[in-house]
Design an enzyme around this catalytic site. Structure first.
Site, short mmCIF file in Angstrom:
data_model
loop_
_atom_site.label_atom_id
_atom_site.label_comp_id
_atom_site.label_asym_id
_atom_site.label_seq_id
_atom_site.Cartn_x
_atom_site.Cartn_y
_atom_site.Cartn_z
N SER A 1 97.14 138.03 47.29
CA SER A 1 97.63 139.08 48.19
C SER A 1 97.47 140.45 47.53
O SER A 1 96.35 140.87 47.28
CB SER A 1 99.08 138.79 48.60
OG SER A 1 99.48 139.65 49.64
N ARG B 1 100.29 150.48 51.45
CA ARG B 1 100.28 149.12 52.00
C ARG B 1 101.70 148.60 52.16
O ARG B 1 102.06 148.03 53.19
CB ARG B 1 99.47 148.22 51.05
CG ARG B 1 99.23 146.78 51.54
CD ARG B 1 98.33 146.08 50.52
NE ARG B 1 98.00 144.70 50.89
CZ ARG B 1 98.70 143.64 50.51
NH1 ARG B 1 99.79 143.79 49.78
NH2 ARG B 1 98.32 142.42 50.86
N HIS C 1 100.91 138.87 56.31
CA HIS C 1 99.75 138.00 56.57
C HIS C 1 99.83 137.25 57.90
O HIS C 1 99.59 136.05 57.96
CB HIS C 1 99.52 137.04 55.40
CG HIS C 1 99.24 137.74 54.11
ND1 HIS C 1 98.08 138.47 53.90
CD2 HIS C 1 99.99 137.88 52.98
CE1 HIS C 1 98.13 139.00 52.69
NE2 HIS C 1 99.26 138.67 52.12
N GLN D 1 92.63 141.25 55.15
CA GLN D 1 93.63 140.56 54.33
C GLN D 1 95.07 140.84 54.79
O GLN D 1 95.96 140.00 54.63
CB GLN D 1 93.44 141.00 52.87
CG GLN D 1 94.18 140.15 51.86
CD GLN D 1 94.94 141.01 50.88
OE1 GLN D 1 95.76 141.83 51.27
NE2 GLN D 1 94.66 140.83 49.60
#
Length: 311
Positions: free
Chosen positions: A94, A119, A203, A252
């Site tokens: 990750s 992020r 995710h 991702q």
């Protein structure tokens, strides 16, 4: 053949990096550069806490990266060898994929810190607190976990977020769906499901607003070809092309972390030793995926010195 691997969220702890910084000016320089890039005293937070503030996604992500890169840089300095002389591939779990890219020279340290801060903030903002959740399914393989997630969705989002190893898969989505999955785990021959103490459902498709924010930021960021190929989370395959790296980092955010497959592919490629920097979570997973591989965890100065004797 050797792969350098870098941990993801959950490996943070108050006190991380403190002893290394006391022992090495190289480590201190890394922490100072990250503090400067972010305009905050992140290293002080890493050393002193409080733990709940360090655990916030926007702090944990750059902190874990800084700790791993500091460990790597100290190892390179002490050994007098660069990463490209010591390993054939890099990979990260990750957020660890960003660390791996930084380690391999695809991203500079300041840019990596800034991207991970953004992020973390974007992931946090994507879903209101209390609406999403994640659960670790223990004693589950990908097939059982996928079937459970599909059965538990019932019109909501519930998908596999991390395929960690043959015995542990993490699911992510709407909190109601995650709670249904935990309740139904045994019916799907899964030992148990544990709700994870995370602030957002990472995710999965609920993270789309964060993916858009990262796409914009990554379009502006300077990326360079890595000195060794990076194994990407979403494809479980080696990548060196800068444009492909950019695209995969965007995917991702909402995509599955295919860690089990990545390690399996690395082992098949001929990697015999996996070296984890700044943590020891991934080495445990590697042992379950590739039991014949050697694993090394580098956290302290002693760990680094011991590794260099054999490297």
């Amino acid at each position: 053949m050797r792969a350098f691997i870098f941990p993801g969220q959950g490996s943070q702890a108050v006190g991380m990096g403190k002893a290394l910084a006391e022992a090495s000016s190289t480590a201190r320089e890394v922490f100072e550069e990250v503090d400067h890039a972010l305009g905050q005293s992140l290293f002080k937070l890493m050393c002193e806490g409080p733990a709940d503030e360090l655990t916030l996604t926007e702090n944990a992500q750059p902190a874990i990266m800084a700790n791993a890169i500091a460990t790597l840089r100290v190892m390179e300095k002490e050994g007098g060898k660069a990463l490209g002389d010591l390993c054939s591939y890099v990979a990260g779990h990750s957020l660890g994929e960003y660390t791996a890219l930084c380690a391999a020279g695809a991203l500079n340290l300041s840019t990596t810190a800034e991207l991970l801060k953004l992020r973390g903030q974007s992931m946090q903002k994507a879903v209101p607190v209390g609406e999403g959740g994640m659960a670790a399914l223990l004693g589950a393989d990908i097939k059982k976990a996928s079937a459970l997630a599909k059965a538990s969705a019932q019109g909501e989002i519930c998908t596999v977020a991390n395929d960690n190893d043959p015995t542990q898969v993490v699911i992510s989505g709407h909190l109601g769906a995650i709670e249904r999955a935990i309740a139904a785990a045994k019916e799907h021959e899964i030992k148990r499901g544990i709700l994870l103490p995370v602030s957002a459902p990472f995710h999965c498709s609920l993270m789309e607003p964060a993916a858009e924010a990262m796409e914009e930021a990554l379009a502006e960021a300077s990326l360079f070809p890595p000195v060794v190929p990076v194994f990407a989370n979403v494809t479980a395959a080696a990548v060196s092309d800068v444009n492909e790296i950019r695209s995969l980092l965007v995917q991702q955010v909402t995509g599955t972390v295919r860690w089990r497959e990545s390690v399996g592919q690395l082992a098949e490629t001929g990697v015999e030793q996996f070296v984890e920097f700044g943590g020891k979570v991934l080495t445990g997973m590697v042992k379950k995926i590739a039991p014949d591989a050697e694993t090394v965890s580098l956290i302290s100065m002693d760990d680094i010195e011991s590794f260099l004797k054999d490297a």
